[in-house]
Write a protein that holds these residues in place. Structure first.
Motif, short mmCIF file in Angstrom:
data_model
loop_
_atom_site.label_atom_id
_atom_site.label_comp_id
_atom_site.label_asym_id
_atom_site.label_seq_id
_atom_site.Cartn_x
_atom_site.Cartn_y
_atom_site.Cartn_z
N LEU A 34 3.31 1.42 9.31
CA LEU A 34 2.64 2.51 8.65
C LEU A 34 2.06 2.05 7.33
CD1 LEU A 34 5.30 5.29 9.26
CD2 LEU A 34 3.15 4.97 10.46
N PRO A 35 0.92 2.60 6.91
CA PRO A 35 0.37 2.19 5.62
C PRO A 35 1.29 2.62 4.49
CG PRO A 35 -0.89 3.99 6.57
CD PRO A 35 0.10 3.57 7.58
N ARG A 36 1.28 1.86 3.42
CA ARG A 36 2.14 2.18 2.27
C ARG A 36 1.58 3.36 1.51
NH1 ARG A 36 3.69 -3.03 -1.01
NH2 ARG A 36 5.71 -2.09 -1.13
N THR A 37 2.47 4.21 1.05
CA THR A 37 2.05 5.34 0.24
C THR A 37 2.11 4.98 -1.23
OG1 THR A 37 4.29 6.20 0.23
CG2 THR A 37 2.83 7.01 1.95
N ALA A 38 1.32 5.69 -2.00
CA ALA A 38 1.25 5.39 -3.43
C ALA A 38 2.46 5.87 -4.18
CB ALA A 38 0.02 6.03 -4.05
#
Length: 63
Positions: free
Chosen positions: A59-63
């Motif tokens: 999953l893409p990293r969240t800020a």
């Protein structure tokens, strides 16, 4: 005079060591190149995965 002879001996030893290390690196490079050429000849990707398992999607990293 004694110090000069010691310096010459050390210098010669360093040169021999450096030459041996160069030859070892060259041998490793040639073995790697041979393996790459061998695997490329089989039609298999050179940097492919080692297992037949598909890679897990992350999953893409969240800020």
């Amino acid at each position: 005079m004694y110090a000069l002879e010691l310096q010459r001996l050390r210098s010669a030893e360093l040169r021999r060591t450096a030459q041996e290390e160069r030859l070892a690196r060259e041998a490793v490079r040639s073995r790697r190149a041979a393996r790459r050429a061998e695997s490329a000849g089989d039609g298999a990707p050179a940097a492919g995965p080692h297992t037949g398992r598909p890679r897990r999607q992350r999953l893409p990293r969240t800020a």
